[in-house]
Design a protein around this motif. Structure first.
Motif, mmCIF file in Angstrom:
data_model
loop_
_atom_site.group_PDB
_atom_site.id
_atom_site.type_symbol
_atom_site.label_atom_id
_atom_site.label_comp_id
_atom_site.label_asym_id
_atom_site.label_seq_id
_atom_site.Cartn_x
_atom_site.Cartn_y
_atom_site.Cartn_z
ATOM 1 N N MET A 1 9.927 6.335 8.706
ATOM 2 C CA MET A 1 8.554 6.613 8.573
ATOM 3 C C MET A 1 8.343 6.642 6.829
ATOM 4 S SD MET A 1 5.665 8.745 10.660
ATOM 5 C CE MET A 1 6.763 9.858 11.133
ATOM 6 N N ASP A 2 7.256 6.109 6.378
ATOM 7 C CA ASP A 2 7.079 6.338 4.727
ATOM 8 C C ASP A 2 6.159 7.147 4.526
ATOM 9 O OD1 ASP A 2 5.151 4.943 6.046
ATOM 10 O OD2 ASP A 2 5.427 3.041 4.285
ATOM 11 N N GLU A 3 5.517 7.837 5.391
ATOM 12 C CA GLU A 3 4.762 8.855 5.010
ATOM 13 C C GLU A 3 5.482 10.364 4.582
ATOM 14 O OE1 GLU A 3 3.794 8.451 8.936
ATOM 15 O OE2 GLU A 3 3.185 6.624 8.409
ATOM 16 N N LEU A 4 4.712 10.764 3.667
ATOM 17 C CA LEU A 4 5.470 12.273 3.316
ATOM 18 C C LEU A 4 4.813 13.177 4.315
ATOM 19 C CD1 LEU A 4 4.663 12.270 -0.497
ATOM 20 C CD2 LEU A 4 7.014 11.898 0.648
ATOM 21 N N ILE A 5 5.557 14.370 4.504
ATOM 22 C CA ILE A 5 4.816 15.324 5.327
ATOM 23 C C ILE A 5 3.943 16.058 4.156
ATOM 24 C CG2 ILE A 5 6.747 15.593 7.037
ATOM 25 C CD1 ILE A 5 7.645 18.298 5.568
ATOM 26 N N LEU A 6 2.874 16.944 4.940
ATOM 27 C CA LEU A 6 1.918 17.353 3.917
ATOM 28 C C LEU A 6 2.547 18.376 2.854
ATOM 29 C CD1 LEU A 6 -1.300 17.864 3.556
ATOM 30 C CD2 LEU A 6 -0.928 19.807 5.290
ATOM 31 N N GLU A 7 3.352 19.120 3.171
ATOM 32 C CA GLU A 7 4.010 20.014 2.194
ATOM 33 C C GLU A 7 4.491 19.206 0.899
ATOM 34 O OE1 GLU A 7 4.455 20.270 5.584
ATOM 35 O OE2 GLU A 7 3.178 21.949 5.598
ATOM 36 N N TRP B 1 1.800 7.422 -1.398
ATOM 37 C CA TRP B 1 0.797 6.745 -0.753
ATOM 38 C C TRP B 1 1.109 7.219 0.898
ATOM 39 C CZ3 TRP B 1 0.834 1.442 1.380
ATOM 40 C CH2 TRP B 1 -0.190 0.945 2.413
ATOM 41 N N LYS B 2 0.164 7.660 1.584
ATOM 42 C CA LYS B 2 0.051 7.974 2.873
ATOM 43 C C LYS B 2 0.838 9.265 3.141
ATOM 44 C CE LYS B 2 0.302 3.177 5.082
ATOM 45 N NZ LYS B 2 1.099 2.748 5.816
ATOM 46 N N ILE B 3 0.330 10.218 3.902
ATOM 47 C CA ILE B 3 0.947 11.441 4.560
ATOM 48 C C ILE B 3 0.811 11.442 6.177
ATOM 49 C CG2 ILE B 3 0.422 12.974 2.467
ATOM 50 C CD1 ILE B 3 -2.051 13.970 4.003
ATOM 51 N N ALA B 4 1.842 12.170 6.545
ATOM 52 C CA ALA B 4 2.045 12.139 7.966
ATOM 53 C C ALA B 4 0.937 13.173 8.611
ATOM 54 C CB ALA B 4 3.240 12.629 8.484
ATOM 55 N N VAL B 5 -0.295 12.881 8.351
ATOM 56 C CA VAL B 5 -1.223 13.751 8.842
ATOM 57 C C VAL B 5 -2.468 12.984 9.396
ATOM 58 C CG1 VAL B 5 -3.266 15.184 8.038
ATOM 59 C CG2 VAL B 5 -0.876 15.446 7.227
ATOM 60 N N LYS B 6 -2.993 13.405 10.424
ATOM 61 C CA LYS B 6 -4.180 12.675 11.132
ATOM 62 C C LYS B 6 -5.439 13.952 10.977
ATOM 63 C CE LYS B 6 -3.095 9.022 13.997
ATOM 64 N NZ LYS B 6 -3.069 8.576 15.273
ATOM 65 N N PRO B 7 -6.717 13.471 10.468
ATOM 66 C CA PRO B 7 -6.924 12.384 9.662
ATOM 67 C C PRO B 7 -6.558 12.219 8.193
ATOM 68 C CG PRO B 7 -8.928 13.974 9.823
ATOM 69 C CD PRO B 7 -7.557 14.353 10.508
ATOM 70 N N PRO C 1 -4.158 7.700 4.931
ATOM 71 C CA PRO C 1 -3.874 6.597 3.901
ATOM 72 C C PRO C 1 -4.398 7.394 2.493
ATOM 73 C CG PRO C 1 -5.734 6.106 5.085
ATOM 74 C CD PRO C 1 -5.458 7.438 5.873
ATOM 75 N N ILE C 2 -3.835 8.435 2.188
ATOM 76 C CA ILE C 2 -4.170 9.108 0.782
ATOM 77 C C ILE C 2 -3.447 8.384 -0.046
ATOM 78 C CG2 ILE C 2 -2.945 11.116 1.147
ATOM 79 C CD1 ILE C 2 -4.680 12.597 -0.721
ATOM 80 N N LEU C 3 -3.992 8.008 -1.382
ATOM 81 C CA LEU C 3 -3.056 7.348 -2.521
ATOM 82 C C LEU C 3 -3.117 8.427 -3.734
ATOM 83 C CD1 LEU C 3 -1.536 4.831 -3.748
ATOM 84 C CD2 LEU C 3 -3.790 3.891 -4.145
ATOM 85 N N CYS C 4 -2.232 8.882 -4.188
ATOM 86 C CA CYS C 4 -2.113 9.681 -5.463
ATOM 87 C C CYS C 4 -1.467 9.084 -6.607
ATOM 88 C CB CYS C 4 -1.604 10.978 -5.089
ATOM 89 S SG CYS C 4 -2.707 11.937 -4.159
ATOM 90 N N ALA C 5 -1.894 9.164 -7.612
ATOM 91 C CA ALA C 5 -1.360 8.677 -8.808
ATOM 92 C C ALA C 5 -1.634 9.554 -10.162
ATOM 93 C CB ALA C 5 -1.955 7.254 -9.192
#
Ligand code: AMP
Ligand code: MG
Length: 401
Positions: A1-7, A276-282, A285-289
């Motif tokens: 999975m390429d999503e990060l966990i929230l923490e 880009w993307k976190i393992a959280v619903k909803p 698809p959050i994108l941070c820069a």
């Protein structure tokens, strides 16, 4: 999975921001909700003089020793003093001064007799009760004394703290400047309230919701606006609004559709993606820069996704930028009074009402596009990845909003 966990995502954001250090002097009237940037020391005693806690008579305790209804002490009333005035008289043996609550206790008197323990006399008075020295007597500095450290730097100013500052005679106070955020929503489909809805359009709720939530955290909104799904126009807008903001928050265009132009916007701005993307619903698809040393946080356009991202990621950033400990996320345990049967491969946040250790999910959908059923909700139930259905009586973690 390429999503990060929230923490992990939160850490990546937090390590890039530093608390705002600039200070400003503001009117005390505007100070509630601000963070104090000075230590406050009392420059006078409060109250500045010994004062009466009662309506009655200022007397010498030795003159009324043993007084009772059967055997009253008779005193000569030599003056009357109201709150806000000073009696020039000295209470000598056999004297009393009629006194009102808050008035300075005249020289010579060492206690106050409440008027209900007298005959309410005007020229002479009969006292029916013995009162000891310094009974019914408010000392100067009883609230605080000169030199007392009353408020420490970093204190969040509430109504009581503002009251204490006013009691010191302060008209202004030095606070940290507010965190500044620019909010920009994107999407061809949204129109602003006040405009007419036509085919395929919806009203822009994110702009109002995000700006409102940030304001509740004490953030100053330096710019709010909307842009069509046009990467060039969005990039230009971000260049302009980022100048006076500490953080830029956008919504929409962060998924994988044809019109999800925020990826291109980052390229046009020449800025580095943090994740880009976190393992959280909803709000997956959050994108941070990072753009010019500032966080550019691009939230999902789905209103509930945006709302959850705001709480879980933007709020901790605001807490760090503003030094407001009270804004740090609070996670507590509760017992569910509801069932939630949708499983998820990632952590899911479900809008809910928390009260006295119990938590209830409102009627209606928890889908990421649904905002209405979140009205009145004060927490998010955290449902761990892969957990089977949530049952009544299950213990859950909730994040307080
Ligand atoms: P997007 O993230 O741009 O793919 O949008 C996801 C969903 O959220 C779509 O149904 C959009 O119409 C909706 N949406 C996007 N922006 C807003 C907004 N500012 N206010 C309300 N809904 C929005
Ligand atoms: Mg869109």
């Amino acid at each position: 999975m390429d999503e990060l966990i929230l923490e992990q995502a939160r850490e990546l954001l937090l390590e890039r921001v530093h608390r705002v250090e600039e200070k400003e002097e503001i009117l005390l009237y505007d100070a509630v909700g601000r963070v104090l940037a000075e230590d406050v020391v009392a420059e006078h005693d409060q109250p500045p003089f010994p004062r009466s806690p009662l309506d009655g008579y200022a007397v010498r305790s030795e003159d009324i020793r043993g007084a009772s209804r059967g055997c009253p002490a008779k005193l000569t009333v030599i003056d009357e003093v109201d709150a806000g005035y000073v009696s020039g008289k000295c209470v000598e043996k056999g004297n009393a001064v009629r006194i009102m609550t808050g008035a300075p206790i005249p020289e010579g008197a060492d206690c106050i007799v409440g008027q209900e323990d007298s005959d309410y006399g005007e020229d002479t008075v009969e006292i029916y009760e013995e009162v000891r020295a310094y009974e019914n007597y408010c000392f100067a500095g009883e609230d605080y004394k000169t030199g007392a450290r009353l408020l420490e730097k970093e204190t969040l100013l509430g109504a009581v703290e503002v009251g204490v500052l006013a009691s010191l005679g302060r008209e202004t106070v030095t606070v940290y400047r507010r965190v500044k955020a620019a909010v920009l929503t994107t999407g061809d489909e949204t129109v602003l309230p006040g405009e007419r809805l036509s085919g395929g359009k919806i009203y822009d709720s994110n702009l109002y919701m995000a700006a409102a939530r940030l304001s509740m955290w004490g953030v100053q909104i330096t710019s709010r606006g909307h842009e069509r799904d046009d990467a060039g126009a969005i990039a230009e807008r971000i260049k302009a609004i980022a100048k006076e903001a500490d953080i830029v928050i956008t919504t929409g265009g962060v998924s994988v559709g044809k019109k999800d132009e925020m990826h291109e916007v980052l390229m046009l701005l020449g800025c580095k993606r943090i994740f880009w993307k976190i393992a959280v619903k909803p709000g997956m698809p959050i994108l941070c820069a990072e753009y010019q040393g500032k966080l550019l946080i691009c939230l999902s356009g789905n209103p509930y996704g945006a709302a959850v991202n705001l709480e879980l990621l933007v709020r901790p950033v605001v807490a760090k930028l503003s030094g407001r400990e009270d804004l740090k996320l609070q996670r507590i345990q509760a017992v569910s009074e509801s069932i939630f049967s949708r499983k998820s491969m990632v952590t899911r946040y479900v809008r809910a009402h928390y009260r006295s250790g119990k938590v209830q999910i409102p009627e209606g959908s928890n889908a990421s596009g649904i905002l209405g059923s979140m009205c009145g909700c004060n927490c998010l139930i955290e449902i761990p990845a892969g957990m089977p259905e949530l049952l009544k009586g299950d213990a859950v973690w909730v994040v307080l909003l």
